[in-house]
Design an enzyme around this catalytic site. Structure first.
Site, PDB file in Angstrom:
ATOM      1  N   SER A  59      29.038  39.584  38.723  1.00 34.53           N
ATOM      2  CA  SER A  59      28.929  39.340  40.160  1.00 34.53           C
ATOM      3  C   SER A  59      27.644  39.948  40.719  1.00 34.53           C
ATOM      4  O   SER A  59      26.554  39.546  40.317  1.00 34.53           O
ATOM      5  CB  SER A  59      30.181  39.871  40.860  1.00 34.53           C
ATOM      6  N   ASP A 146      37.730  31.177  39.198  1.00 37.64           N
ATOM      7  CA  ASP A 146      36.969  32.126  40.009  1.00 37.64           C
ATOM      8  C   ASP A 146      36.610  31.479  41.344  1.00 37.64           C
ATOM      9  O   ASP A 146      35.822  30.529  41.390  1.00 37.64           O
ATOM     10  CB  ASP A 146      35.697  32.542  39.262  1.00 37.64           C
ATOM     11  N   HIS A 180      37.889  36.001  38.780  1.00 41.23           N
ATOM     12  CA  HIS A 180      36.662  36.770  38.985  1.00 41.23           C
ATOM     13  C   HIS A 180      36.819  38.146  38.351  1.00 41.23           C
ATOM     14  O   HIS A 180      37.060  39.148  39.019  1.00 41.23           O
ATOM     15  CB  HIS A 180      36.372  36.894  40.482  1.00 41.23           C
TER      16      HIS A 180
END
Length: 376
Positions: A59, A146, A180
């Site tokens: 991320s 995600d 995620h």
């Protein structure tokens, strides 16, 4: 000004999903960090090959991994990105970051404008020559479940790398039903949940898949782990460049490296809400990276951010990929990029031909400074 500050706060809170931080998770993190205190002894003398470094991240850490690679592609030879987006996607603006770089894309992302910015950085010496990227190894991952970073955002990063790098050197895994998280074989939470500590029990060894793509000839790790995690004083090492980082960072050192073997270096950037004060040692111990590093002579640097509820606003301890820490956040002059380089070079406290400062491509200003001292 007050209204602007309120807007910025609201935008950051939306971007970073501050609600996932709870009193319980903070207390849990403080308990877990006791393991780090046990290893707060002196870092051993290390001999590192810094001419062939690899980086990775999840991320915001994925964004930082790409930024760090482009800044130093003369010696950063491989990158792994989980749930990241295109370089300079935010263009130094949090509103753009929210609109186009995380959980949605409003309008179109102008990659040509980004390419023009890259060209300017290159001409100014703020990133290494983009031609270095041709032979880089690139591993990209995006889970189909995600929703924190949508598929289209990761697709744009893939498109960028295709324009820079030999496509035979790029692996893009985007067909696995995962949320995620940093996927692991058995560590962490339910693989379908995007929740703290964002380490997913997915029956998938992302660390192994990534490192085997980035580095040739790795040995499959055994069940034992020989190394130790050591603490780094990030502020003492990097000074003002580390002002938006936590006081403490970490490094995993395999026993072979501690005993004098020349080792590779890998930098792993955590994501938002994964800094040590939020998740304890989860990111530094549970991704699977250390297991592969342990049996393959790889020292792993885990630099750490910190949260800030004041300016510069960073309420969930993300790496700077939109400009909260420095207007040069995406290039060599960015505070965090400079700080991480200082942390890396500080680990290399023994010297050899392959571990000299020359391996890190000293810039012209540094060379001129040395020449001036010699002339004196």
């Amino acid at each position: 000004m007050f209204k602007t500050a309120i807007k910025a706060t609201a935008l950051s809170m939306s971007l970073l999903n501050i609600s996932v931080l709870s009193i319980f998770s903070t207390a849990h993190a403080q308990t877990n960090t006791s393991a780090n205190n046990e290893n707060a002894r002196q870092l051993p003398s290390l001999l590192l090959d810094l001419s062939n470094v690899t980086v990775s991240g999840l991320s915001s850490g994925g964004y930082m991994a790409t930024q760090f690679q482009l800044a130093h592609s003369d010696w950063v030879k491989g990158v792994g990105v989980i749930a990241g987006g295109p370089y300079y996607c935010a263009k130094g603006d949090i509103t753009t970051a929210l609109a186009q770089c995380v959980n949605k894309i409003e309008g179109s992302v102008d990659l040509e404008a980004i390419n023009a910015q890259i060209a300017r950085y290159e001409s100014e010496g703020k990133i290494a020559p983009i031609s270095n990227m041709k032979d880089a190894k690139v591993w990209l991952f995006h889970g189909t479940q995600d929703t924190r970073v949508v598929t289209q955002v990761s697709d744009l990063l893939h498109k960028q790398y295709q324009s820079w790098t030999d496509t035979n050197n790029i692996a893009y895994i985007n067909d696995k039903p995962m949320a995620h998280v940093f996927p692991t074989l058995s560590n962490g939470i339910n693989c379908m949940e995007s929740e703290s500590p964002f380490i997913g029990n997915c029956d998938y060894d992302a660390a192994g898949a990534m490192l085997n793509h980035l580095i040739d000839g790795l040995s499959t790790p055994d069940d034992a782990i020989s190394g130790q995690i050591y603490s780094l004083d990030q502020h003492a090492i990097a000074g003002d460049n580390a002002k938006t980082l936590a006081s403490e960072g970490f490094v995993y050192v395999p026993e072979s490296c501690e005993q004098g073997t020349e080792c590779r270096a890998h930098i792993s950037f955590h994501g938002c809400n994964q800094y040590a004060d939020a998740v304890g040692d989860a990111y530094t111990t549970q991704t699977g990276i250390n297991e592969w590093a342990d049996d393959n002579n790889i020292v792993v640097l885990y630099p750490q951010t910190k949260k800030s509820l004041f300016m510069p606003l960073n309420p969930q301890g993300c790496w700077d990929w939109w400009g909260y820490a420095s207007s040069d956040y995406a290039n060599r002059d960015g505070d965090q990029i400079k700080a991480v380089k200082q942390l890396l070079t500080s680990l290399n406290n023994r010297q050899s031909a392959t571990t000299s400062d020359a391996a890190l491509g000293k810039n012209t200003e540094m060379n001129h400074s040395i020449e001036a001292k010699n002339n004196d």
